[in-house]
Design an enzyme around this catalytic site. Sequence first.
Site, short mmCIF file in Angstrom:
data_model
loop_
_atom_site.label_atom_id
_atom_site.label_comp_id
_atom_site.label_asym_id
_atom_site.label_seq_id
_atom_site.Cartn_x
_atom_site.Cartn_y
_atom_site.Cartn_z
N TYR A 28 33.22 -31.05 -53.96
CA TYR A 28 34.49 -31.06 -53.44
C TYR A 28 34.05 -30.10 -51.62
CZ TYR A 28 39.08 -29.90 -52.83
OH TYR A 28 40.34 -29.71 -52.75
N GLU A 29 33.41 -28.89 -51.99
CA GLU A 29 33.60 -28.44 -50.69
C GLU A 29 32.74 -28.77 -49.25
OE1 GLU A 29 33.48 -24.05 -52.00
OE2 GLU A 29 35.02 -23.97 -52.79
N GLU A 86 34.67 -14.82 -58.19
CA GLU A 86 33.25 -15.49 -57.15
C GLU A 86 33.90 -17.10 -57.14
OE1 GLU A 86 30.46 -16.85 -54.78
OE2 GLU A 86 31.31 -15.00 -55.32
N VAL A 90 38.62 -25.97 -61.68
CA VAL A 90 38.90 -27.34 -63.18
C VAL A 90 38.49 -28.22 -62.51
CG1 VAL A 90 40.39 -27.74 -64.29
CG2 VAL A 90 40.95 -25.66 -63.51
N TYR A 134 47.15 -20.68 -54.78
CA TYR A 134 47.12 -18.66 -55.07
C TYR A 134 48.54 -18.45 -54.33
CZ TYR A 134 42.55 -19.41 -55.81
OH TYR A 134 41.22 -19.58 -56.17
#
Length: 176
Positions: A28-29, A86, A90, A134
């Site tokens: 995903y990153e 860290e 999901v 967040y």
Amino acid sequence: MENNIMLRRGVEADLPQVLGLIQELAEYEKAPEAVTNTLAAMQRDGFGPAPIFGFFVLENEAAEIIGLALFYTAYSTWKGRMLYLEDLVVTEAARRGGLGRLLFDAVVAEARATGAVRLKWQVLNWNEPAIGFYKKLGATIEDEWLNGNLDEAQLGRYAVAPRATAAAAPVTGRSL
């Protein structure tokens, strides 16, 4: 969705699925090749004689781990004990159902239970869904601190002063 999901502290038997979630997060990153951690290293570092991390998992009815929050204790010279989150992940199919919040709540509860005075984590500057998540929880997303890193190859090439090497030599019975 939350009602059919079990939130619990992770155990050693979870590590193969946890490593799979970590690899999913790396994809995903946009950095799947960056994951060099191994199951053996995670077993040693999480369940060996001197564990350095803990984690919570979300498990569905089929006993599949669909969520992970991995954390460790850190220390701030200015503030004292803190917990470092860290990774919070999901699996894509289970997102948007409040499960990320459930994992985050567990980490906040862990921080409180261990006497941490701060909870810290990182989020990529392009990850708008995570940043929004967040911020919705009331977190401060800092933009003034830059991350410094030395990777494994850089650590190997770094010229350490001999007296620093001697000072860092293991002392019997000492662990961090």
